[in-house]
Design a protein around this motif. Structure first.
Motif, PDB file in Angstrom:
ATOM      1  N   MET A   1       0.833  -1.179   0.000  1.00 45.26           N
ATOM      2  CA  MET A   1       0.000   0.000   0.000  1.00 45.26           C
ATOM      3  C   MET A   1       0.885   1.252   0.000  1.00 45.26           C
ATOM      4  SD  MET A   1      -3.242   0.927   2.377  1.00 45.26           S
ATOM      5  CE  MET A   1      -2.557   1.501   3.899  1.00 45.26           C
ATOM      6  N   LYS A   2       0.561   2.217  -0.860  1.00 47.41           N
ATOM      7  CA  LYS A   2       1.319   3.461  -0.915  1.00 47.41           C
ATOM      8  C   LYS A   2       0.974   4.357   0.262  1.00 47.41           C
ATOM      9  CE  LYS A   2       2.463   4.344  -5.659  1.00 47.41           C
ATOM     10  NZ  LYS A   2       2.363   5.280  -6.756  1.00 47.41           N
ATOM     11  N   LYS A   3       1.995   5.048   0.738  1.00 46.60           N
ATOM     12  CA  LYS A   3       1.815   5.990   1.828  1.00 46.60           C
ATOM     13  C   LYS A   3       1.799   7.408   1.253  1.00 46.60           C
ATOM     14  CE  LYS A   3       3.435   5.488   6.468  1.00 46.60           C
ATOM     15  NZ  LYS A   3       4.555   5.341   7.358  1.00 46.60           N
ATOM     16  N   HIS A   4       0.922   8.236   1.736  1.00 49.12           N
ATOM     17  CA  HIS A   4       0.833   9.624   1.292  1.00 49.12           C
ATOM     18  C   HIS A   4       1.333  10.546   2.397  1.00 49.12           C
ATOM     19  CE1 HIS A   4      -1.454   8.644  -2.293  1.00 49.12           C
ATOM     20  NE2 HIS A   4      -2.173   7.823  -1.546  1.00 49.12           N
ATOM     21  N   ASN A   5       2.115  11.523   1.997  1.00 50.58           N
ATOM     22  CA  ASN A   5       2.579  12.553   2.928  1.00 50.58           C
ATOM     23  C   ASN A   5       1.947  13.873   2.527  1.00 50.58           C
ATOM     24  OD1 ASN A   5       4.380  10.910   4.427  1.00 50.58           O
ATOM     25  ND2 ASN A   5       5.788  10.973   2.707  1.00 50.58           N
ATOM     26  N   PHE A   6       1.430  14.581   3.491  1.00 46.09           N
ATOM     27  CA  PHE A   6       0.821  15.870   3.231  1.00 46.09           C
ATOM     28  C   PHE A   6       1.613  16.952   3.956  1.00 46.09           C
ATOM     29  CE2 PHE A   6      -2.559  12.815   2.708  1.00 46.09           C
ATOM     30  CZ  PHE A   6      -3.164  13.243   1.536  1.00 46.09           C
ATOM     31  N   VAL A   7       1.833  18.050   3.263  1.00 50.31           N
ATOM     32  CA  VAL A   7       2.531  19.195   3.837  1.00 50.31           C
ATOM     33  C   VAL A   7       1.584  20.383   3.755  1.00 50.31           C
ATOM     34  CG1 VAL A   7       4.497  20.743   3.633  1.00 50.31           C
ATOM     35  CG2 VAL A   7       4.766  18.308   3.116  1.00 50.31           C
ATOM     36  N   ILE A   8       1.355  21.022   4.882  1.00 45.16           N
ATOM     37  CA  ILE A   8       0.479  22.187   4.920  1.00 45.16           C
ATOM     38  C   ILE A   8       1.352  23.423   5.092  1.00 45.16           C
ATOM     39  CG2 ILE A   8      -1.373  23.341   6.175  1.00 45.16           C
ATOM     40  CD1 ILE A   8      -2.285  20.512   7.036  1.00 45.16           C
ATOM     41  N   MET A   9       1.159  24.391   4.207  1.00 43.97           N
ATOM     42  CA  MET A   9       1.945  25.620   4.263  1.00 43.97           C
ATOM     43  C   MET A   9       1.008  26.814   4.290  1.00 43.97           C
ATOM     44  SD  MET A   9       4.912  25.001   1.547  1.00 43.97           S
ATOM     45  CE  MET A   9       6.250  25.678   2.474  1.00 43.97           C
ATOM     46  N   ARG A  10       1.397  27.790   5.051  1.00 44.61           N
ATOM     47  CA  ARG A  10       0.663  29.043   5.080  1.00 44.61           C
ATOM     48  C   ARG A  10       1.596  30.136   4.592  1.00 44.61           C
ATOM     49  NH1 ARG A  10      -0.380  31.978  10.459  1.00 44.61           N
ATOM     50  NH2 ARG A  10       1.155  33.330   9.600  1.00 44.61           N
ATOM     51  N   TYR A  11       1.133  30.927   3.678  1.00 44.97           N
ATOM     52  CA  TYR A  11       1.928  32.017   3.141  1.00 44.97           C
ATOM     53  C   TYR A  11       1.410  33.344   3.679  1.00 44.97           C
ATOM     54  CZ  TYR A  11       3.993  28.794  -0.185  1.00 44.97           C
ATOM     55  OH  TYR A  11       4.670  27.760  -0.757  1.00 44.97           O
ATOM     56  N   SER A  12       2.323  34.271   3.898  1.00 43.19           N
ATOM     57  CA  SER A  12       1.943  35.614   4.303  1.00 43.19           C
ATOM     58  C   SER A  12       1.874  36.482   3.056  1.00 43.19           C
ATOM     59  CB  SER A  12       2.978  36.192   5.263  1.00 43.19           C
ATOM     60  OG  SER A  12       3.031  35.433   6.439  1.00 43.19           O
ATOM     61  N   LEU A  13       0.906  37.361   3.023  1.00 42.34           N
ATOM     62  CA  LEU A  13       0.744  38.270   1.894  1.00 42.34           C
ATOM     63  C   LEU A  13       0.912  39.701   2.367  1.00 42.34           C
ATOM     64  CD1 LEU A  13      -2.424  36.708   0.260  1.00 42.34           C
ATOM     65  CD2 LEU A  13      -0.049  36.394  -0.437  1.00 42.34           C
ATOM     66  N   LEU A  14       1.583  40.494   1.573  1.00 43.68           N
ATOM     67  CA  LEU A  14       1.752  41.902   1.893  1.00 43.68           C
ATOM     68  C   LEU A  14       0.581  42.674   1.295  1.00 43.68           C
ATOM     69  CD1 LEU A  14       3.478  44.174   3.076  1.00 43.68           C
ATOM     70  CD2 LEU A  14       4.633  44.325   0.874  1.00 43.68           C
ATOM     71  N   THR A  15      -0.344  43.080   2.155  1.00 43.71           N
ATOM     72  CA  THR A  15      -1.485  43.872   1.727  1.00 43.71           C
ATOM     73  C   THR A  15      -1.709  44.991   2.733  1.00 43.71           C
ATOM     74  OG1 THR A  15      -3.109  42.576   2.935  1.00 43.71           O
ATOM     75  CG2 THR A  15      -2.619  41.842   0.704  1.00 43.71           C
ATOM     76  N   LYS A  16      -2.221  46.067   2.260  1.00 42.30           N
ATOM     77  CA  LYS A  16      -2.504  47.177   3.168  1.00 42.30           C
ATOM     78  C   LYS A  16      -3.734  46.887   4.021  1.00 42.30           C
ATOM     79  CE  LYS A  16      -0.086  50.692   0.714  1.00 42.30           C
ATOM     80  NZ  LYS A  16       0.084  52.088   0.495  1.00 42.30           N
ATOM     81  N   GLU A  17      -4.564  45.961   3.585  1.00 44.04           N
ATOM     82  CA  GLU A  17      -5.756  45.594   4.337  1.00 44.04           C
ATOM     83  C   GLU A  17      -5.544  44.324   5.145  1.00 44.04           C
ATOM     84  OE1 GLU A  17      -6.030  45.982   0.842  1.00 44.04           O
ATOM     85  OE2 GLU A  17      -6.486  48.098   1.058  1.00 44.04           O
ATOM     86  N   GLY A  18      -4.338  43.780   5.219  1.00 45.55           N
ATOM     87  CA  GLY A  18      -4.082  42.483   5.849  1.00 45.55           C
ATOM     88  C   GLY A  18      -4.101  42.511   7.356  1.00 45.55           C
ATOM     89  N   VAL A  19      -5.263  42.532   7.937  1.00 48.18           N
ATOM     90  CA  VAL A  19      -5.378  42.568   9.400  1.00 48.18           C
ATOM     91  C   VAL A  19      -5.874  41.242   9.981  1.00 48.18           C
ATOM     92  CG1 VAL A  19      -5.703  45.055   9.514  1.00 48.18           C
ATOM     93  CG2 VAL A  19      -7.685  43.557   9.300  1.00 48.18           C
ATOM     94  N   GLU A  20      -6.000  40.210   9.142  1.00 47.67           N
ATOM     95  CA  GLU A  20      -6.518  38.937   9.636  1.00 47.67           C
ATOM     96  C   GLU A  20      -5.516  38.230  10.536  1.00 47.67           C
ATOM     97  OE1 GLU A  20      -6.569  39.743   6.348  1.00 47.67           O
ATOM     98  OE2 GLU A  20      -8.683  40.256   6.244  1.00 47.67           O
TER      99      GLU A  20
END
Length: 50
Positions: A1-20
């Motif tokens: 059986m094949k094994k799956h690896n998952f990688v979760i990445m979060r990127y930051s965005l440069l926005t003037k409205e980026g207050v989240e």
């Protein structure tokens, strides 16, 4: 059986409205400086290459 690896990445965005996200809740120039800080980017690169 094949094994799956998952990688979760979060990127930051440069926005003037980026207050989240905590990094975006500051003056735009400070936000930009912190977002593109060399040591911060080096840490992200290290973690990405693991």
């Amino acid at each position: 059986m094949k094994k799956h690896n998952f990688v979760i990445m979060r990127y930051s965005l440069l926005t003037k409205e980026g207050v989240e996200w905590q990094i975006g809740r500051q003056e735009f120039d400070n936000y930009k400086e912190q977002l593109f800080n060399a040591s911060r980017l080096a840490q992200h690169e290290f973690l990405f290459e693991m």
